[in-house]
Design an enzyme around this catalytic site. Structure first.
Site, short mmCIF file in Angstrom:
data_model
loop_
_atom_site.label_atom_id
_atom_site.label_comp_id
_atom_site.label_asym_id
_atom_site.label_seq_id
_atom_site.Cartn_x
_atom_site.Cartn_y
_atom_site.Cartn_z
N HIS A 24 -1.53 -8.01 3.33
CA HIS A 24 -1.24 -8.56 4.65
C HIS A 24 -2.16 -8.03 5.74
O HIS A 24 -2.08 -8.47 6.89
CB HIS A 24 0.23 -8.37 5.03
CG HIS A 24 0.61 -7.00 5.45
ND1 HIS A 24 0.80 -6.66 6.77
CD2 HIS A 24 0.89 -5.88 4.74
CE1 HIS A 24 1.17 -5.39 6.85
NE2 HIS A 24 1.23 -4.90 5.64
N ASN A 30 -5.72 3.50 11.03
CA ASN A 30 -4.93 2.36 11.46
C ASN A 30 -4.60 2.37 12.94
O ASN A 30 -4.33 1.32 13.53
CB ASN A 30 -3.63 2.27 10.65
CG ASN A 30 -2.73 3.47 10.85
OD1 ASN A 30 -3.17 4.61 10.72
ND2 ASN A 30 -1.47 3.25 11.16
N ALA A 51 0.82 -1.21 0.00
CA ALA A 51 0.00 0.00 0.00
C ALA A 51 0.86 1.26 0.00
O ALA A 51 0.43 2.30 -0.53
CB ALA A 51 -0.93 0.00 1.20
N THR A 52 2.04 1.20 0.58
CA THR A 52 2.91 2.39 0.58
C THR A 52 3.23 2.81 -0.85
O THR A 52 3.15 4.00 -1.19
CB THR A 52 4.20 2.12 1.37
OG1 THR A 52 3.87 1.95 2.75
CG2 THR A 52 5.18 3.28 1.24
N CYS A 106 4.70 1.15 11.82
CA CYS A 106 5.60 1.91 10.95
C CYS A 106 6.32 3.01 11.71
O CYS A 106 7.35 3.52 11.25
CB CYS A 106 4.82 2.51 9.78
SG CYS A 106 3.49 3.61 10.28
#
Length: 362
Positions: free
Chosen positions: A188, A141, A68-69, A306
């Site tokens: 994931h 998130n 996704a990054t 992250c």
């Protein structure tokens, strides 16, 4: 080990592993090669692509990415014009728009309220004609709140802008509103493998390339795809939608079991507009580092994975008005398909007991 960090990553579904194994073991062809083994690999990629795209209701294109990054970077860097986004976005968005500022692109970062939700009137004032892109996360998130994505997308379109939705935490769990133009997802976070994500792009939307070197993938994305990772992602996506109702019921039961045992703890973010697989809570005076040290066999989080090595308190918790000190007394507990009620109840009991022990010791 009791695993309660589903926002960081989810366990790999056995079905996803089984879909990957043939491509890891003995089917090694490049899916971009024209010979028969290559065409077979490409067919597996296309089956996976259809499974991932099913969430978007037809139309548009899905391009596989490294995660996704990359998808978010591509969506932001591949568009033009001023950007409007939210203070509680993932670093993949906030750091990318900061880089765009350095390149001369205008960026407006909207604040959120104590509930973690954007003020639509403030958004309306910021999203004006000439805006190029509006970017917002569906499910946060860190605190699990659900932003009014459809309303934000409508404001973007009224101003002539594109709308980018970071749906990483919501994909398969919360409906993705139809007005989105670009949507980033990750394998994931839905019980698939790490190392693969996707960007869905509405028909008619054009993006400048992020990577150069062949343009093998849909929408011109360069790089050789892994049939194994694609197959795992596709299997996880199919399973996610087949089990959507069952997974939702599991999460609701887990949420009730957890929250009824947390008297004296404060919930971070909105109570109503949130995904219940994310429980972000704080307790005054809590020493989170000590708590995690005392409970080494329970995997929970003090913030997003992250940012875990940054030493800074959560930018999301500060954005909802918590002081640095209050932010540092918060923990995030995440659960889902493979969490048993009994293990969650046991872990919550141990967390509460350890926190109580800190007060007694003090």
């Amino acid at each position: 080990m009791t695993y309660l960090d589903y926002q960081a990553t989810t366990p790999l579904a056995p079905e996803a592993l089984e879909a990957m194994l043939p491509w890891l073991r003995d089917q090694h062809a490049n899916p971009h090669s024209p010979h028969a083994p290559g065409r077979k690999a490409k067919a597996a990629v296309e089956v996976a692509r259809a499974a991932v795209a099913a969430a978007f209701g037809g139309g548009g294109q899905v391009a596989f990415t490294s995660g996704a990054t990359e998808a978010l970077n591509w969506a932001i860097q591949g568009t033009s014009g001023p950007i409007v986004t939210l203070a509680t976005e993932h670093a993949a968005v906030l750091d990318t728009v900061a880089a765009m500022v350095a390149q001369g692109r205008s960026v407006t970062v909207l604040p959120v309220g104590a509930d973690g939700l954007v003020d639509l009137e403030a958004a309306r004032a910021a999203i004006v004609p000439g805006t190029g892109l509006v970017a917002a996360m569906l499910v946060n998130n860190e605190i699990g709140v659900i932003q009014p994505i459809a309303a934000l997308a409508e404001l973007a379109h009224a101003a002539g802008a594109l709308f980018l939705c970071d749906a990483v935490q919501g994909y398969g769990r919360v409906s993705i509103p139809s007005p989105c133009d670009l949507v980033a997802v990750s394998a994931h976070k839905i019980y698939g493998p790490k190392g693969i994500g996707a960007l869905w792009v509405r028909d008619g939307v054009r993006l400048a390339p992020l990577l150069y070197g062949g343009g093998q993938e849909a929408l011109g994305r360069s790089g050789t795809l892994s049939p194994a990772l694609c197959a795992g992602f596709g299997a996880a996506a199919r399973l996610m939608f087949e089990m959507r109702d069952t997974d939702a019921a599991t999460v609701e039961a887990l949420w009730r079991s957890a929250t009824e045992r947390l008297s004296g703890w404060h919930l971070n973010g909105a109570l109503d507009r949130r995904y219940h697989g994310n429980l972000n809570i704080r307790r005054d005076g809590l020493d989170v580092a000590r708590l995690m040290s005392d409970l080494r066999d329970v995997a929970f989080s003090a913030g997003s994975a992250c940012a875990s090595g940054s030493g800074r308190s959560s930018h999301v918790l500060r954005a909802i008005g918590l002081s640095d000190g209050a932010a540092r007394t918060s923990i995030r507990i995440g659960f889902g398909r493979y969490t048993r009620v009994s293990e969650l109840v046991d872990a919550i009991g141990r967390i509460v007991a350890a926190a109580d022990g800190q007060r007694i010791a003090a």
